[in-house]
Design an enzyme around this catalytic site. Structure first.
Site, PDB file in Angstrom:
ATOM      1  N   ASN A   1       0.854  -1.185   0.000  1.00  0.00           N
ATOM      2  CA  ASN A   1       0.000   0.000   0.000  1.00  0.00           C
ATOM      3  C   ASN A   1       0.888   1.233   0.000  1.00  0.00           C
ATOM      4  OD1 ASN A   1      -2.861   1.172   0.472  1.00  0.00           O
ATOM      5  ND2 ASN A   1      -1.589   2.245   1.982  1.00  0.00           N
TER       6      ASN A   1
ATOM      7  N   ARG B   1       3.674   6.710   2.494  1.00  0.00           N
ATOM      8  CA  ARG B   1       4.699   5.723   2.819  1.00  0.00           C
ATOM      9  C   ARG B   1       4.365   4.430   2.086  1.00  0.00           C
ATOM     10  NH1 ARG B   1       5.719   4.670   9.043  1.00  0.00           N
ATOM     11  NH2 ARG B   1       3.654   3.711   8.895  1.00  0.00           N
ATOM     12  N   LEU B   2       5.392   3.674   1.742  1.00  0.00           N
ATOM     13  CA  LEU B   2       5.232   2.375   1.107  1.00  0.00           C
ATOM     14  C   LEU B   2       5.266   1.304   2.194  1.00  0.00           C
ATOM     15  CD1 LEU B   2       5.247   0.411  -1.348  1.00  0.00           C
ATOM     16  CD2 LEU B   2       7.745   0.689  -1.389  1.00  0.00           C
ATOM     17  N   GLU B   3       4.159   0.545   2.314  1.00  0.00           N
ATOM     18  CA  GLU B   3       4.057  -0.503   3.332  1.00  0.00           C
ATOM     19  C   GLU B   3       3.750  -1.813   2.613  1.00  0.00           C
ATOM     20  OE1 GLU B   3       1.018   1.020   5.937  1.00  0.00           O
ATOM     21  OE2 GLU B   3       2.479   2.225   7.052  1.00  0.00           O
ATOM     22  N   THR B   4       4.635  -2.780   2.751  1.00  0.00           N
ATOM     23  CA  THR B   4       4.552  -4.012   1.971  1.00  0.00           C
ATOM     24  C   THR B   4       4.439  -5.230   2.868  1.00  0.00           C
ATOM     25  OG1 THR B   4       5.942  -2.998   0.274  1.00  0.00           O
ATOM     26  CG2 THR B   4       5.671  -5.378   0.179  1.00  0.00           C
TER      27      THR B   4
END
Length: 312
Positions: free
Chosen positions: A242, A256-259
């Site tokens: 996301n 922010r990139l949350e994987t």
């Protein structure tokens, strides 16, 4: 793949003088840039000379527009992409006030001929350089005749009628069209960064995430993506990510990139990760409850696995 990264304003090592040099910003190393690199590579092979690239760092837009979120690649990603095309070295030319104020003829004489010792320079058809963009491919060719290097200008490259450019790739990424961006680059758009600590909320609902700030990368459309993640150059692992502000649980100051990486639970805090975007799944949204969000993530995982299976 590693490559020698050298100061483009320092004298080139003796083994790299006489090189054929591809010159430009080359953010994205897309198919258009690859044509410029191929022309330099072909000349180098024909002469038995080194093949190098000379790029501007930081991106000139940092100087002229004082920041912003627009980069397609970090400097390290760009260097690796150039190395994958066979370059012996990448010269990084510092873009600052001194370079911005440097007349085109001085840049050709002092940097290309003097510091780098170039014998051939390959540029794009629309290349401009020097103070107030006073030089172009034709003026560079004329200067090269005096300074001892030849010049080639690669033509525009199109894809289904669209001219391939860093600007068009940024537009695709910002609209969520990461598949289109990948087609123009020959590789997925990828964000590289140090894994940081988050809320650790994902652990409590069964979806622990790897969190990376976007910094000066172009902002992808906020939402959920199918991705592949590599930790410090390791093998790519499938996941769902996301990009957003976490509107359900807390509003972040910036995206922010949350994987969530499938079947993976190692501690990777403070390690370098690279997340490649394979396909867009849905926009980011705010949920009424954690239960509703968790149910949607279950669906996102299914969708991501389907996209990743199709892409492989």
């Amino acid at each position: 793949m590693s490559v020698r990264v050298l100061d483009g304003l320092a004298p080139a090592p003796s083994d790299l003088r006489g090189a054929s040099i591809a010159l430009g910003v080359m953010d994205g190393v897309h198919h258009g840039h690859q044509a410029v690199l191929a022309a330099a590579r072909n000349d180098a092979h024909a002469r038995g000379a080194p093949f190098c690239a000379a790029v501007f760092e930081p991106h000139p837009r940092h100087y002229f527009q004082e920041g912003g979120h627009f980069r397609i690649q970090s400097a390290a990603q760009r260097a690796r992409a150039i190395a994958a095309l066979g370059a012996d070295a990448v010269f990084e030319i510092k873009f600052d006030k001194a370079l911005a104020d440097m007349p085109a003829e001085v840049f050709a004489r002092d940097v290309l001929a003097g510091k780098l010792g170039a014998k051939h320079v390959s540029v794009g058809f629309d290349f401009q350089y020097g103070h107030r963009r006073g030089g172009n491919a034709e003026t560079l060719r004329q200067q090269g005749e005096t300074l001892g290097f030849t010049v080639s200008a690669a033509p525009a490259i199109t894809d289904q009628g669209e001219r391939i450019s860093s600007t068009s790739i940024r537009a695709h990424i910002s609209e969520g069209g990461v598949e289109n961006a990948a087609a123009l680059m020959g590789r997925p758009f990828a964000i590289e960064g140090i894994v940081s600590h988050g809320q650790q909320l994902g652990r409590t609902i069964g979806f622990p995430t790897i969190n990376v700030w976007l910094k000066d990368y172009v902002r992808p459309r906020l939402g959920v993506y199918a991705v592949r993640v590599s930790i410090e150059g390791g093998p790519p692992r499938a996941g769902v990510a996301n990009v957003g502000l976490n509107p359900t649980t807390s509003t972040l100051p910036e995206p922010r990139l949350e994987t969530f990486v499938f079947d993976f639970n190692a501690d990777v805090y403070d390690r370098m990760s690279e997340t490649s975007f394979v396909g867009f799944i849905r926009p980011e949204r705010k949920f009424d409850s954690l239960a509703a969000m968790t149910a949607q993530i279950d669906n996102d995982v299914i969708a991501a696995k389907a996209l990743l299976a199709a892409s492989s």
